[in-house]
Design a protein around this motif. Structure first.
Motif, mmCIF file in Angstrom:
data_model
loop_
_atom_site.group_PDB
_atom_site.id
_atom_site.type_symbol
_atom_site.label_atom_id
_atom_site.label_comp_id
_atom_site.label_asym_id
_atom_site.label_seq_id
_atom_site.Cartn_x
_atom_site.Cartn_y
_atom_site.Cartn_z
ATOM 1 N N THR A 148 8.339 4.195 -0.501
ATOM 2 C CA THR A 148 7.321 4.904 0.002
ATOM 3 C C THR A 148 5.840 4.728 -1.012
ATOM 4 O O THR A 148 4.883 4.736 -0.396
ATOM 5 C CB THR A 148 7.552 6.293 0.029
ATOM 6 N N ALA A 186 12.482 1.236 4.090
ATOM 7 C CA ALA A 186 12.455 2.803 3.739
ATOM 8 C C ALA A 186 13.470 3.424 4.953
ATOM 9 O O ALA A 186 14.161 4.215 4.639
ATOM 10 C CB ALA A 186 11.184 3.141 4.107
ATOM 11 N N ALA A 238 6.217 11.545 -0.590
ATOM 12 C CA ALA A 238 6.387 10.890 -1.783
ATOM 13 C C ALA A 238 6.718 11.955 -2.782
ATOM 14 O O ALA A 238 7.781 12.213 -3.520
ATOM 15 C CB ALA A 238 5.447 10.148 -2.349
ATOM 16 N N HIS A 280 9.481 6.547 9.721
ATOM 17 C CA HIS A 280 9.470 5.085 9.642
ATOM 18 C C HIS A 280 9.914 4.483 10.776
ATOM 19 O O HIS A 280 9.316 3.000 10.999
ATOM 20 C CB HIS A 280 10.335 4.657 8.275
ATOM 21 N N ARG A 315 2.368 3.665 0.129
ATOM 22 C CA ARG A 315 1.195 4.712 -0.026
ATOM 23 C C ARG A 315 0.049 3.627 -0.509
ATOM 24 O O ARG A 315 -1.156 3.796 -0.366
ATOM 25 C CB ARG A 315 1.349 5.565 -1.170
ATOM 26 N N LEU A 362 2.332 10.168 3.773
ATOM 27 C CA LEU A 362 3.240 9.395 2.775
ATOM 28 C C LEU A 362 3.078 10.028 1.437
ATOM 29 O O LEU A 362 3.953 10.081 0.735
ATOM 30 C CB LEU A 362 2.816 7.972 2.715
ATOM 31 N N ARG A 419 12.108 11.294 7.325
ATOM 32 C CA ARG A 419 11.649 10.102 6.803
ATOM 33 C C ARG A 419 12.029 9.044 7.700
ATOM 34 O O ARG A 419 11.324 7.915 7.696
ATOM 35 C CB ARG A 419 11.936 9.800 5.362
#
Length: 139
Positions: free
Chosen positions: A45, A95, A61, A125, A49, A57, A121
């Motif tokens: 991540t 991810a 994070a 993704h 970023r 993001l 997440r």
């Protein structure tokens, strides 16, 4: 046909007294495993970023870092910033896979907060991986 075992197992005698070394419970092992998966997801991540800055993001994070710290007893995770020629699509696939692994472990240890975060997440993704499809005329 088979001969019975006549001696004691080497594994039980090699360790001697089994209280000589520390044992972890299943919960502790799952905590360690989940923290590892979430820390790896955090590293990917952070890389994403640096390549594609976004508030989504950034928020993810921070939430990942909080969960890793919680699972590690307050120890903050190491944060990375990478720049370079990384393929964004490959990072999103990585991810997504890491979030899936974290979701499996979180579900097995009934950690709702980590499971929800991992599922969110995965969804994010998966959406990022989806390529826009062009409509073409037949003809």
């Amino acid at each position: 046909m088979y001969e019975p075992i006549r001696t004691k197992s080497v594994h039980s005698t090699m360790a001697g007294n089994t209280t000589d070394f520390p044992h972890r419970s299943r919960e502790e092992e799952l905590d360690i495993q989940l923290a590892g998966h979430l820390a790896a997801l955090l590293a990917v991540t952070d890389t994403l970023r640096s390549l594609e800055p976004s508030t989504d993001l950034d928020a993810a994070a921070e939430r990942l870092a909080e969960q890793v710290a919680r699972l590690r007893g307050g120890t903050a995770p190491v944060r990375t910033t990478m720049t370079g020629d990384s393929k964004v699509a490959a990072l999103h696939r990585r991810a997504h896979a890491l979030a899936g692994r974290a979701l499996v472990v979180a579900a097995s240890r009934a950690d709702t907060a980590a499971a929800i975060l991992a599922a969110e997440r995965m969804d994010a993704h998966a959406v990022a991986q989806a390529e826009p499809q062009e409509l073409t005329g037949v003809g």
